[in-house]
Design a protein around this motif. Structure first.
Motif, PDB file in Angstrom:
ATOM      1  N   MET A   1       0.223   0.627  -2.059  1.00  0.00           N
ATOM      2  CA  MET A   1       1.667   0.658  -2.147  1.00  0.00           C
ATOM      3  C   MET A   1       2.145  -0.025  -3.435  1.00  0.00           C
ATOM      4  O   MET A   1       3.155   0.380  -3.995  1.00  0.00           O
ATOM      5  CB  MET A   1       2.298   0.025  -0.913  1.00  0.00           C
ATOM      6  CG  MET A   1       2.074   0.868   0.353  1.00  0.00           C
ATOM      7  SD  MET A   1       2.836   0.202   1.828  1.00  0.00           S
ATOM      8  CE  MET A   1       4.449   0.934   1.734  1.00  0.00           C
ATOM      9  N   ARG A   2       1.368  -1.020  -3.865  1.00  0.00           N
ATOM     10  CA  ARG A   2       1.715  -1.688  -5.122  1.00  0.00           C
ATOM     11  C   ARG A   2       1.641  -0.709  -6.290  1.00  0.00           C
ATOM     12  O   ARG A   2       2.496  -0.723  -7.173  1.00  0.00           O
ATOM     13  CB  ARG A   2       0.782  -2.873  -5.364  1.00  0.00           C
ATOM     14  CG  ARG A   2       1.147  -4.107  -4.597  1.00  0.00           C
ATOM     15  CD  ARG A   2       0.258  -5.298  -5.005  1.00  0.00           C
ATOM     16  NE  ARG A   2       0.605  -6.462  -4.233  1.00  0.00           N
ATOM     17  CZ  ARG A   2       0.092  -6.742  -3.035  1.00  0.00           C
ATOM     18  NH1 ARG A   2      -0.804  -5.950  -2.501  1.00  0.00           N
ATOM     19  NH2 ARG A   2       0.474  -7.830  -2.390  1.00  0.00           N
ATOM     20  N   GLU A   3       0.590   0.103  -6.313  1.00  0.00           N
ATOM     21  CA  GLU A   3       0.434   1.077  -7.391  1.00  0.00           C
ATOM     22  C   GLU A   3       1.572   2.092  -7.402  1.00  0.00           C
ATOM     23  O   GLU A   3       2.074   2.458  -8.466  1.00  0.00           O
ATOM     24  CB  GLU A   3      -0.902   1.793  -7.256  1.00  0.00           C
ATOM     25  CG  GLU A   3      -2.100   0.926  -7.566  1.00  0.00           C
ATOM     26  CD  GLU A   3      -3.412   1.651  -7.334  1.00  0.00           C
ATOM     27  OE1 GLU A   3      -3.449   2.885  -7.490  1.00  0.00           O
ATOM     28  OE2 GLU A   3      -4.402   0.979  -6.994  1.00  0.00           O
ATOM     29  N   VAL A   4       1.991   2.534  -6.229  1.00  0.00           N
ATOM     30  CA  VAL A   4       3.101   3.484  -6.137  1.00  0.00           C
ATOM     31  C   VAL A   4       4.378   2.838  -6.651  1.00  0.00           C
ATOM     32  O   VAL A   4       5.140   3.441  -7.415  1.00  0.00           O
ATOM     33  CB  VAL A   4       3.276   3.993  -4.693  1.00  0.00           C
ATOM     34  CG1 VAL A   4       4.558   4.792  -4.537  1.00  0.00           C
ATOM     35  CG2 VAL A   4       2.067   4.825  -4.281  1.00  0.00           C
ATOM     36  N   ALA A   5       4.617   1.600  -6.236  1.00  0.00           N
ATOM     37  CA  ALA A   5       5.819   0.884  -6.690  1.00  0.00           C
ATOM     38  C   ALA A   5       5.809   0.721  -8.207  1.00  0.00           C
ATOM     39  O   ALA A   5       6.831   0.968  -8.869  1.00  0.00           O
ATOM     40  CB  ALA A   5       5.901  -0.479  -6.000  1.00  0.00           C
ATOM     41  N   ALA A   6       4.661   0.331  -8.763  1.00  0.00           N
ATOM     42  CA  ALA A   6       4.573   0.147 -10.209  1.00  0.00           C
ATOM     43  C   ALA A   6       4.796   1.469 -10.940  1.00  0.00           C
ATOM     44  O   ALA A   6       5.531   1.522 -11.927  1.00  0.00           O
ATOM     45  CB  ALA A   6       3.217  -0.445 -10.573  1.00  0.00           C
ATOM     46  N   GLU A   7       4.180   2.533 -10.450  1.00  0.00           N
ATOM     47  CA  GLU A   7       4.342   3.854 -11.078  1.00  0.00           C
ATOM     48  C   GLU A   7       5.788   4.324 -11.016  1.00  0.00           C
ATOM     49  O   GLU A   7       6.297   4.935 -11.954  1.00  0.00           O
ATOM     50  CB  GLU A   7       3.419   4.862 -10.399  1.00  0.00           C
ATOM     51  CG  GLU A   7       3.424   6.231 -11.028  1.00  0.00           C
ATOM     52  CD  GLU A   7       2.729   6.288 -12.376  1.00  0.00           C
ATOM     53  OE1 GLU A   7       3.078   7.189 -13.156  1.00  0.00           O
ATOM     54  OE2 GLU A   7       1.857   5.451 -12.660  1.00  0.00           O
ATOM     55  N   ALA A   8       6.461   4.039  -9.906  1.00  0.00           N
ATOM     56  CA  ALA A   8       7.852   4.463  -9.728  1.00  0.00           C
ATOM     57  C   ALA A   8       8.839   3.531 -10.422  1.00  0.00           C
ATOM     58  O   ALA A   8      10.023   3.853 -10.538  1.00  0.00           O
ATOM     59  CB  ALA A   8       8.182   4.539  -8.242  1.00  0.00           C
ATOM     60  N   GLY A   9       8.354   2.360 -10.847  1.00  0.00           N
ATOM     61  CA  GLY A   9       9.241   1.407 -11.511  1.00  0.00           C
ATOM     62  C   GLY A   9      10.194   0.713 -10.558  1.00  0.00           C
ATOM     63  O   GLY A   9      11.319   0.374 -10.931  1.00  0.00           O
ATOM     64  N   VAL A  10       9.737   0.528  -9.325  1.00  0.00           N
ATOM     65  CA  VAL A  10      10.554  -0.171  -8.323  1.00  0.00           C
ATOM     66  C   VAL A  10       9.725  -1.307  -7.735  1.00  0.00           C
ATOM     67  O   VAL A  10       8.522  -1.403  -7.960  1.00  0.00           O
ATOM     68  CB  VAL A  10      11.033   0.779  -7.194  1.00  0.00           C
ATOM     69  CG1 VAL A  10      11.898   1.906  -7.757  1.00  0.00           C
ATOM     70  CG2 VAL A  10       9.854   1.359  -6.429  1.00  0.00           C
ATOM     71  N   SER A  11      10.384  -2.143  -6.966  1.00  0.00           N
ATOM     72  CA  SER A  11       9.667  -3.260  -6.356  1.00  0.00           C
ATOM     73  C   SER A  11       8.846  -2.774  -5.159  1.00  0.00           C
ATOM     74  O   SER A  11       9.145  -1.745  -4.557  1.00  0.00           O
ATOM     75  CB  SER A  11      10.650  -4.335  -5.901  1.00  0.00           C
ATOM     76  OG  SER A  11      11.367  -3.887  -4.762  1.00  0.00           O
ATOM     77  N   LEU A  12       7.828  -3.544  -4.837  1.00  0.00           N
ATOM     78  CA  LEU A  12       7.011  -3.262  -3.666  1.00  0.00           C
ATOM     79  C   LEU A  12       7.876  -3.237  -2.417  1.00  0.00           C
ATOM     80  O   LEU A  12       7.678  -2.407  -1.532  1.00  0.00           O
ATOM     81  CB  LEU A  12       5.898  -4.308  -3.533  1.00  0.00           C
ATOM     82  CG  LEU A  12       5.017  -4.221  -2.292  1.00  0.00           C
ATOM     83  CD1 LEU A  12       4.311  -2.869  -2.221  1.00  0.00           C
ATOM     84  CD2 LEU A  12       4.016  -5.361  -2.282  1.00  0.00           C
TER      85      LEU A  12
END
Length: 164
Positions: A1-12
Motif C-alpha cells: 500500500m505504501r508503494e501505491v501511495a507513493a506512486e499516486a503521490g498521496v499519503s498512505l
C-alpha cells in the motif's frame, strides 16, 4: 500500500482510507484493469465494426488477447497472476470470473453474425475454444515459445475452418 501511495503521490492514510485493506486494493485494481483493457480494446476496434466486416472484427477481438505491445503484455502477466490468486480467493474470483463469459459470448455472436459458417459448426463451442486457445497462445508468446506471426497464422487457420 505504501508503494501505491507513493506512486499516486498521496499519503498512505488516503490509500488506507479509500481501500481499507490490501486485499480490497487488489480487487479494485483488477476491476480497474478489466475496465481499462475493455476501453482500449473497443477504441482499437471501433473502425472495424463500422466497416461491417464481422470476420475482421472477430479476428481483431481474438488478437486483442495477444501481447502485441507492452501494455497488453503487462496486462496478460497481471491477469495470469490474478487468475492464479482467484483459485483460492473468492473475492478475486468474483471479479476475475465475473458473471457470464462475456468474451466467449461476444465471439459466438460474431461467428453467428459473420455468416457463411460451415455446416455443423457450433458457435458457442468454437468461441470457448478460440478464447481459451488464444489466451494460452498469448502466454506462449510471452514465454518465447511461439511467435506472434505463428499465433496469427493459427487464428487464421481456425477462422478458415469455421467459415466456408
Amino acid at each position: 500500500m505504501r508503494e501505491v501511495a507513493a506512486e499516486a503521490g498521496v499519503s498512505l492514510r488516503v490509500v488506507q482510507y479509500y481501500f481499507g485493506s490490501k486485499h480490497r486494493l487488489l480487487v479494485e485494481a483488477l476491476r480497474m484493469l478489466h475496465e481499462e483493457n475493455d476501453r482500449r480494446a473497443r477504441a482499437r476496434m471501433a473502425h472495424l465494426h463500422d466497416a461491417g466486416d464481422l470476420r475482421a472484427v472477430l479476428r481483431a477481438v481474438l488478437v486483442e488477447f495477444l501481447p502485441l505491445d507492452e501494455q497488453r503484455a503487462v496486462a496478460l502477466r497481471v491477469f495470469t497472476a490474478y487468475f492464479v490468486r482467484s483459485l483460492t480467493d473468492p473475492a478475486v474470483a468474483e471479479v476475475f470470473l465475473h458473471g457470464e463469459q462475456e468474451m466467449e459470448s461476444l465471439v459466438a455472436t460474431l461467428i453467428r453474425g459473420a455468416g457463411a459458417v460451415r455446416p455443423g459448426v457450433d458457435p458457442v463451442r468454437e468461441a470457448d475454444l478460440l478464447v481459451s486457445g488464444v489466451t494460452g497462445l498469448g502466454l506462449d508468446v510471452l514465454y518465447g515459445r511461439r511467435t506472434m506471426a505463428g499465433v496469427r497464422a493459427t487464428i487464421d487457420y481456425h477462422l478458415d475452418r469455421i467459415f466456408a
